[in-house]
Design an enzyme around this catalytic site. Structure first.
Site, short mmCIF file in Angstrom:
data_model
loop_
_atom_site.label_atom_id
_atom_site.label_comp_id
_atom_site.label_asym_id
_atom_site.label_seq_id
_atom_site.Cartn_x
_atom_site.Cartn_y
_atom_site.Cartn_z
N GLY A 1 0.85 -1.19 0.00
CA GLY A 1 0.00 0.00 0.00
C GLY A 1 0.88 1.23 0.00
CB CYS B 1 5.29 -3.97 0.09
SG CYS B 1 6.03 -2.37 -0.31
CE1 TYR B 2 1.02 1.30 5.42
CE2 TYR B 2 -0.23 -0.70 5.88
CZ TYR B 2 0.05 0.64 6.15
OH TYR B 2 -0.63 1.29 7.14
CG HIS C 1 5.47 -5.87 -4.38
ND1 HIS C 1 4.20 -5.72 -3.89
CD2 HIS C 1 6.11 -4.70 -4.13
CE1 HIS C 1 4.06 -4.53 -3.37
NE2 HIS C 1 5.21 -3.88 -3.50
CD GLU D 1 2.65 -8.81 -4.88
OE1 GLU D 1 3.49 -9.43 -4.22
OE2 GLU D 1 2.34 -7.62 -4.64
CG ASP E 1 -14.09 -10.85 -20.92
OD1 ASP E 1 -13.44 -11.91 -20.92
OD2 ASP E 1 -13.56 -9.74 -21.07
CE LYS F 1 -10.01 -11.40 -22.61
NZ LYS F 1 -11.27 -10.68 -22.60
#
Ligand code: XMP
Length: 532
Positions: free
Chosen positions: A74, A101-102, A188, A190, A246, A388
């Site tokens: 964040g 992180c945060y 991070h 991710e 979608d 997606k």
């Protein structure tokens, strides 16, 4: 023709609730831009992830009983006025926590460590040195590249913690307290740029939290169908069906949940690919695969009139988005008592329209382009948290035919965002014809399933050429082809020259008013996939 029947519908309630009692990881949102990506990485480990705000109460956490908690990054500082609310009790629940992180700084700050402004900020790919003594870090190389983005850092770890990784300028790139099952990374794990980031998340989810990893897309389908059923009750819903992946997945999901209470409305706005309107009608209409209410509205001229003289991309998008909704409202009124509008919005649409915390890139017409006032009780967006490729997986799970599931994405505003500048009927015809040739040749070359997205667009440029003995002053077509999985970032595809050459020759020979063809070599960033 036999209609497609999906077995999920026939599951008993007992089966549904058994599937719904899967392991969960709670992702606590501290305002970072990668929160959905964290949830997605957890799902890749076949464990369900639910995102909740940092104000989510401890009582609710206990009720949910997650196997683990992840604190996201964040933009704020954990000290001073911008610090976000959290409940200290969260550290006493006996649930494993991974702070990112945060989230890492919050863990350090809350448990008695020290967080300060770092003398040197770190942004981007950074070399991390890991400690072999940590089982989590021992999975990784001793030196590995991770993505950093921080101005504060942990200057001192709390009591009971050990440092498990550092960089040249960041003393605590990772820390852990194995006894309490608390782990934290300043980087991070991710994001794709973190070379071995997936190993951190897998270790946390599987080894630390002890998740078996038995969640699958089928569970999501079952749960979503059950939730939609409950929400819609015996009301009526209208689905904005474009025939793209979608909205098709959203429509089938809805139709599984509420059957004929759903009506799919397909608006032909005159900005579709060549012959697309008829193709969509063939699949979803009365003669098609599905047993659903389908209405095609031919509104081409209304859209062309509304777009006359408009050149500004965002304005074009807003006009199309608004007109779309008005057309739906009209259809809804004809049907009568329609409470719900269903849209196939997916996660990248949400984030790029600035509805997350990041900047507005474009108003995707099914999200940010919505007018302030919409005449429906509620909007249902069952795919709003998915990327997606996950939507495609869900589509296959629902039994949707492969050729539809692997269709290329097509934007809601259609060719209007592939025609730079003013949209006219003539320009639409040019793009449709050029694009049809391009798609045909890409398929002949066997590249159609290898390229993430490809299409022809029209630049706003006219230039001089020569055809036969005559001077021409005509348009330039731009060909786009990108390699991408998540459509958030992309690279230009390396298409063999012979293919480009053939496409170019065919376009200039077969499409009136085109005398030049360009290939767009730009990635995303700095470009976007569509031209506008
Ligand atoms: P961009 O151009 O933003 O595109 O890099 C990313 C992906 O989103 C699609 N796209 C849209 N999809 N409504 C949609 O449903 C829209 O307004 C829209 N604009 C872009 C685009 O085709 C690509 O796959």
């Amino acid at each position: 023709m036999t209609k497609i029947v999906i077995d999920i519908e026939s599951r008993t309630l007992g089966e549904v609730s058994k599937i719904m009692k899967h392991e969960k990881i709670l992702v606590i949102d501290f305002g970072g831009q990668y929160n959905q990506l964290i949830a997605r990485r957890v799902r890749e480990n076949h464990v369900f992830a639910e995102i909740q705000s940092h104000t989510f109460s401890v009582e609710k956490i206990k009720e949910m009983n997650p196997k683990g908690i992840i604190f996201t990054g964040g933009p704020n500082s954990v000290y001073g006025e911008s610090a976000l609310e959290y409940n200290q009790e969260i550290f006493e629940l006996g649930i494993p926590i991974l702070g990112i992180c945060y989230g890492a700084q919050l863990m350090a700050h809350a448990l008695g460590g020290k967080v300060e402004t770092a003398p040197t900020s770190e942004y981007g790919k950074t070399l991390i040195k890991t400690e072999a003594s940590s089982a989590m870090m021992n999975n990784l190389q001793r030196e590995t590249v991770m993505w950093m983005s921080h101005t504060d850092y942990i200057a001192q770890v709390p009591k009971g913690f050990v440092i498990t990784a550092h960089t040249d300028v960041c003393p605590v790139a990772a820390m852990e307290c194995v006894e309490k099952k608390f782990y934290a990374t300043q980087f991070h794990p991710e994001v794709d740029h973190s070379v071995e980031g997936d190993k951190i998340l897998t270790y946390f989810v599987k080894e630390v939290c002890g998740c078996a990893g038995d969640w699958e897309m089928k569970s999501l389908a079952v749960e979503t169908i059950a939730q939609i059923k409950e929400k819609v009750g015996d009301g009526k819903a209208l689905c904005a069906l474009s025939g793209g992946v979608d909205s098709s997945v959203a429509a089938v999901l809805m139709s599984k949940a509420v059957g004929k209470q759903l009506t799919c409305v397909f608006v032909d706005h005159g900005l579709l690919r060549k012959d697309e309107g008829d193709e969509v009608e063939k699949i979803f209409g009365r003669e098609g695969h599905y047993d659903l209410n389908f209405i095609r509205v031919n509104a081409q001229q209304r859209f062309y009139d509304a777009l006359k003289g408009v050149t500004e991309p965002e304005k074009k998008r807003k006009i199309i988005g608004e007109l779309f909704i008005r057309v739906f409202e009209e259809e809804a009124q004809k049907i009568g008592a329609v409470d719900f509008l269903v849209q196939g919005t997916i996660y990248p649409d949400v984030i790029e329209s600035g509805l997350g915390k990041s900047a507005v890139i474009k108003s995707h017409h099914n999200v940010g382009g919505l007018p302030d006032c919409v005449d429906f009780k509620e909007i249902i967006e069952p795919l709003r948290d998915l990327f997606k490729d996950e939507v495609r997986e869900l589509g296959l799970e629902l039994g949707i035919p492969e050729n539809l599931v692997f269709r290329q994405p097509f934007p809601g505003p259609g060719l209007a965002v592939r025609i730079v500048g003013e949209v006219t009927e003539e320009k639409v015809k040019i793009v449709q014809n050029a694009d049809a040739i391009y798609r045909e040749e890409i398929a002949i070359a066997g590249l159609d399933r290898k390229i993430g997205q490809y299409f022809a667009g029209l630049t706003n440029m006219r230039s001089v050429g020569v055809m036969g003995d005559f001077r021409t002053y005509d348009y330039a077509v731009a060909l786009r082809a990108v390699m991408t999985n998540d459509f958030m970032t992309a690279e230009a595809a390396n298409i063999p020259w012979e293919v480009l050459d053939k496409v170019t020759r065919r376009i200039v020979n077969e499409v009136d008013h085109v005398n030049r063809v360009f290939y767009d070599c730009t990635g995303k960033p700095p470009g976007t996939i569509e031209f506008e």
